[in-house]
Design a protein around this motif. Structure first.
Motif, mmCIF file in Angstrom:
data_model
loop_
_atom_site.group_PDB
_atom_site.id
_atom_site.type_symbol
_atom_site.label_atom_id
_atom_site.label_comp_id
_atom_site.label_asym_id
_atom_site.label_seq_id
_atom_site.Cartn_x
_atom_site.Cartn_y
_atom_site.Cartn_z
ATOM 1 N N CYS A 93 -22.106 7.725 -29.545
ATOM 2 C CA CYS A 93 -21.554 6.372 -29.682
ATOM 3 C C CYS A 93 -20.247 6.399 -30.476
ATOM 4 O O CYS A 93 -19.286 5.710 -30.129
ATOM 5 C CB CYS A 93 -22.565 5.442 -30.343
ATOM 6 N N GLU A 94 -20.210 7.201 -31.537
ATOM 7 C CA GLU A 94 -18.992 7.313 -32.347
ATOM 8 C C GLU A 94 -17.848 7.913 -31.537
ATOM 9 O O GLU A 94 -16.699 7.475 -31.650
ATOM 10 C CB GLU A 94 -19.265 8.167 -33.587
ATOM 11 N N HIS A 97 -16.620 5.266 -29.185
ATOM 12 C CA HIS A 97 -15.878 4.270 -29.962
ATOM 13 C C HIS A 97 -14.486 4.792 -30.315
ATOM 14 O O HIS A 97 -13.493 4.061 -30.229
ATOM 15 C CB HIS A 97 -16.634 3.903 -31.243
ATOM 16 N N GLY A 98 -14.402 6.059 -30.684
ATOM 17 C CA GLY A 98 -13.101 6.656 -31.025
ATOM 18 C C GLY A 98 -12.142 6.608 -29.847
ATOM 19 O O GLY A 98 -10.958 6.307 -30.012
ATOM 20 N N LYS A 99 -12.632 6.898 -28.651
ATOM 21 C CA LYS A 99 -11.780 6.856 -27.462
ATOM 22 C C LYS A 99 -11.365 5.423 -27.131
ATOM 23 O O LYS A 99 -10.223 5.174 -26.768
ATOM 24 C CB LYS A 99 -12.505 7.473 -26.262
ATOM 25 N N VAL A 100 -12.286 4.481 -27.246
ATOM 26 C CA VAL A 100 -11.987 3.081 -26.969
ATOM 27 C C VAL A 100 -10.968 2.558 -27.981
ATOM 28 O O VAL A 100 -10.040 1.835 -27.628
ATOM 29 C CB VAL A 100 -13.275 2.238 -27.002
ATOM 30 N N SER A 101 -11.126 2.943 -29.246
ATOM 31 C CA SER A 101 -10.205 2.492 -30.292
ATOM 32 C C SER A 101 -8.794 3.023 -30.087
ATOM 33 O O SER A 101 -7.816 2.365 -30.449
ATOM 34 C CB SER A 101 -10.718 2.932 -31.663
ATOM 35 N N GLU A 102 -8.675 4.219 -29.517
ATOM 36 C CA GLU A 102 -7.342 4.801 -29.255
ATOM 37 C C GLU A 102 -6.545 3.939 -28.282
ATOM 38 O O GLU A 102 -5.337 3.910 -28.345
ATOM 39 C CB GLU A 102 -7.481 6.198 -28.650
ATOM 40 N N LYS A 103 -7.232 3.252 -27.393
ATOM 41 C CA LYS A 103 -6.566 2.450 -26.363
ATOM 42 C C LYS A 103 -6.087 1.107 -26.892
ATOM 43 O O LYS A 103 -5.301 0.442 -26.244
ATOM 44 C CB LYS A 103 -7.512 2.245 -25.170
ATOM 45 N N ASP A 104 -6.576 0.687 -28.051
ATOM 46 C CA ASP A 104 -6.202 -0.624 -28.611
ATOM 47 C C ASP A 104 -4.812 -0.609 -29.199
ATOM 48 O O ASP A 104 -4.199 0.253 -29.569
ATOM 49 C CB ASP A 104 -7.205 -1.058 -29.691
#
Length: 104
Positions: A93-94, A97-104
Motif C-alpha cells: 500500500c505504501e 501511495h508513493g507512486k500515486v503521490s509522485e503524479k500529484d
C-alpha cells in the motif's frame, strides 16, 4: 537493468489469485481497516470506533479479509482480535501511495 527480465511469467491461475488480492485491496474501507490494525491487533468494536463505520459493515469486510488470508483472527477469552497476517500488505500500500503521490 530492467526488472522485467527478472520477473517470471505467471500462470493464468496465479494471475487470477493476484487479481483477487488487488480486488480485495481496492476497497477504501478495507484499506482503512488494514491501516487501523497494522500496529496492533484490535477487536471489531475498536475497529468500528477507529474507522467510524458501522459494526455490520466492518464485520463484512473483516470476513472477506480473513477468508482471503490477508488478516488473521485470534480469540482471547470472549474477544476476537484482528491483525495483519503479513506486514508486506501495508508495504505494498505504501509503494502504491508513493507512486500515486509522485503524479500529484
Amino acid at each position: 537493468m530492467s526488472t522485467a527480465s527478472k520477473t517470471r511469467t505467471l500462470s493464468d491461475e496465479e494471475l487470477d489469485r493476484v487479481a483477487q488480492q488487488f480486488r480485495l485491496l481496492g476497497e477504501p474501507m478495507r484499506l482503512r481497516i488494514l491501516q487501523t490494525i497494522c500496529k496492533k491487533p484490535l477487536t471489531v468494536n475498536e475497529i468500528v470506533e477507529a474507522t467510524g463505520a458501522t459494526q455490520s459493515n466492518i464485520s463484512k469486510h473483516l470476513s472477506l479479509l480473513a477468508s482471503s488470508g490477508i488478516i488473521r483472527r485470534e480469540k482471547n477469552a470472549q474477544f476476537v482480535y484482528y491483525s495483519l497476517r503479513d506486514p508486506m500488505t501495508m508495504k505494498l500500500c505504501e509503494l502504491v501511495h508513493g507512486k500515486v503521490s509522485e503524479k500529484d
